[in-house]
Design an enzyme around this catalytic site. Structure first.
Site, mmCIF file in Angstrom:
data_model
loop_
_atom_site.group_PDB
_atom_site.id
_atom_site.type_symbol
_atom_site.label_atom_id
_atom_site.label_comp_id
_atom_site.label_asym_id
_atom_site.label_seq_id
_atom_site.Cartn_x
_atom_site.Cartn_y
_atom_site.Cartn_z
ATOM 1 N N SER A 228 0.824 -1.207 0.000
ATOM 2 C CA SER A 228 0.000 0.000 0.000
ATOM 3 C C SER A 228 0.862 1.262 0.000
ATOM 4 O O SER A 228 2.023 1.249 0.417
ATOM 5 C CB SER A 228 -0.915 0.012 1.230
ATOM 6 O OG SER A 228 -0.162 0.274 2.407
ATOM 7 N N CYS A 283 -2.473 -4.339 -8.416
ATOM 8 C CA CYS A 283 -2.267 -2.896 -8.497
ATOM 9 C C CYS A 283 -2.387 -2.383 -9.932
ATOM 10 O O CYS A 283 -2.272 -1.193 -10.163
ATOM 11 C CB CYS A 283 -0.922 -2.499 -7.899
ATOM 12 S SG CYS A 283 0.496 -3.246 -8.707
ATOM 13 N N GLU A 384 -8.203 3.326 -3.898
ATOM 14 C CA GLU A 384 -8.180 1.935 -4.332
ATOM 15 C C GLU A 384 -9.083 1.084 -3.446
ATOM 16 O O GLU A 384 -9.007 1.138 -2.218
ATOM 17 C CB GLU A 384 -6.743 1.412 -4.269
ATOM 18 C CG GLU A 384 -6.567 -0.003 -4.793
ATOM 19 C CD GLU A 384 -5.118 -0.441 -4.738
ATOM 20 O OE1 GLU A 384 -4.564 -0.799 -5.788
ATOM 21 O OE2 GLU A 384 -4.525 -0.424 -3.643
#
Length: 501
Positions: A228, A283, A384
């Site tokens: 992250s 991602c 996200e």
């Protein structure tokens, strides 16, 4: 039967002395399948010491010999493809084809590493200055640490991190994902079988407290991290402050611009694959489409039609097209994000909550979820979700659509769907995305090119994969040489800038 896993140091599995373990689950069933140790500080230090001890001999091993060992690793990955695919499916939740792709990407990274004799070459010139010859070498650096997320148990540790690191003569301590460590531990065995010396590759599972030890340890020369953005930024700051080389590949909110001239059915098929593949847990997932108003209604209707036909099921059922979320805590976070999108006023076109798979009622399943009329200030439109959730934003034209995309703080990938060459070229030139697709939903290049995220999706100077990886794991050494002829041997007049001008 659930087993207690060990850690892997100096070519051996060792039982941890910790009293803290992580529960490992099969996300398809929700069942506990094992326990991974929260390795102690002493055990992490042991792994670093093993890597340091192995470094001198390994760095002195000729590059061609290191390449030959990695060729054997590649062959073993192929030989054990089905076994490794099952491991990924069982511990991560990827459906079969996706799990196999995870292992194939590890093979691809290994193939990049086998090219070390040519890609580690330096440069040279004779008579850089009159009588002075200069050669630049690329040299290994020492011990690196890799910090791995849960979502790609094979590709990230053994495609992005380990192969080029060890090919260039370094050693590594891998902090495997504590909830999905089995694949990495098994591949470490294959490295040993291929001939990698003990101590070159070491694997621990631990918490952030032991990671802090790694970040500050004087014997660690560099850190490669995937995870992250908040954690990546913190790791980058701490490790860089400690004088280490760092690359942090972080989260994203990838957008596609859908132009009115695009073939709708084919474009939707590409978007579906990009948004819901790997349950959105990558991602490079395409989590937002910015669609021109002229086709938006038709586009959303086709999205709902195709997404509704996706078969949700257990990872190891080869007919499943969408598997579970990897672990329970994140499963609940994805559901909460969907709730938040509804609360913020986005139009829920397809609801993936309350998705149940017969016979697997305790699995962590979220069905395909589509929101329409998502605004920039909505959480689901900005941040996200890391799940099978697709947001639709609308725009009047190319200019407005590109501006909406570039306003996002993340910039891993960006995509345009169009048949118009002018708009495609303008998009490629002006998008903030580091990996760009023209009618390609997941624009991840083959591993001979870098995985090149931008903005808050990456912290560092050199990306993973491609030539960037070789630069990241090595440093330059320039050697300038001069040999005296008979006349020069007796010369006592030497310029201050001798040979440098």
């Amino acid at each position: 039967m659930a087993e207690k896993l060990k850690y892997f140091v100096n070519g051996q599995y060792k039982e941890s002395k910790t009293d803290k373990y992580y529960d490992l689950h099969n996300p398809s069933t929700g069942e506990v399948t094992g326990y991974a140790p929260n390795c102690t500080a002493d055990e992490v230090n042991e792994a670093i010491a093993a890597a340091k001890a192995a470094y001198p001999a390994w760095s002195a091993t000729p590059a061609i010999k290191r390449a030959q060992i990695l060729y054997k690793v590649r062959d073993l990955l192929i030989e054990h493809m089905e076994e490794l695919t099952m491991l990924v499916a069982e511990e991560n939740g990827k459906v079969w084809a996706e799990a196999e792709g995870d292992v194939l990407k590890a093979k691809e990274g290994t193939e990049l590493a086998t090219q070390v004799p040519s890609l580690m070459m330096g440069e040279s010139i004779m008579d850089a200055s009159k009588g002075f010859d200069t050669v630049k070498y690329r040299e290994s650096m020492g011990v690196f640490a890799g910090i791995v997320p849960v979502n790609f148990p094979a590709m990230i540790p053994f495609g992005w991190m380990v192969p080029v690191c060890v090919a260039t003569g370094n050693t590594i301590v891998l902090k495997a994902a504590s909830l999905t460590p089995r694949t990495a531990l098994r591949i470490a065995e294959l490295y040993k079988e291929a001939g990698i010396p003990d101590g070159v590759v070491n694997i621990v599972t631990c918490s952030r407290h032991e990671i802090d030890l790694i970040l500050a340890h004087p014997d660690i020369k560099g850190i490669t991290f995937v995870g992250s953005t908040p954690v990546g930024k913190l790791i980058y700051e701490k490790a860089a402050k400690a004088g280490k080389r760092v690359q942090c590949l972080c989260q994203a909110k990838n957008h596609a611009l859908v132009m009115s001239d695009t073939p709708i059915e084919r474009t939707v098929a590409g978007v579906i694959n990009s948004a819901f593949g790997c349950a959105g847990q990558r991602c490079m997932a395409l989590s937002c489409c910015v669609v021109e108003d002229a086709i938006a209604d038709k586009f959303v209707a086709e999205l709902k039609k195709q997404a509704s036909a996706i078969k949700v099921g257990p990872a190891y059922d080869k007919t499943s097209k969408l598997g579970p979320i990897t672990y329970e805590k994140h499963y609940k976070e994805v559901l909460a994000d969907i709730d938040k999108g509804v609360a913020e006023g986005a139009a829920l076109v397809l609801d993936g909550r309350n998705c149940k798979v017969e016979g697997f009622e305790n699995g962590y399943y979220v069905g395909p979820t589509i929101f329409d009329n998502v605004a920039e200030d909505m959480t689901i439109g900005r941040d996200e979700v890391f799940g099978p959730v697709l947001c639709i934003k609308r725009c009047k034209d190319f200019k407005e659509g590109l501006a909406k995309m570039n306003a996002n703080p993340y910039a891993n990938g960006s995509v345009i769907f169009t048949q118009n060459g002018y708009f495609a070229r303008e998009f490629v030139r002006h998008t903030d995305g580091g990996m760009v697709g023209v009618n390609v939903g997941i624009p991840v290049p083959i591993g001979f090119f870098p995985f090149a995220g931008h903005k808050n999706s990456f912290f560092g100077d050199l990306h993973c994969l491609g030539k960037d990886a070789y630069r990241f794991f090595t440093e330059s050494k320039c050697v300038t040489t001069r040999w005296f002829d008979e006349e020069e041997k007796t010369n006592t007049e030497v310029s201050t800038w001798d040979g440098t001008i």
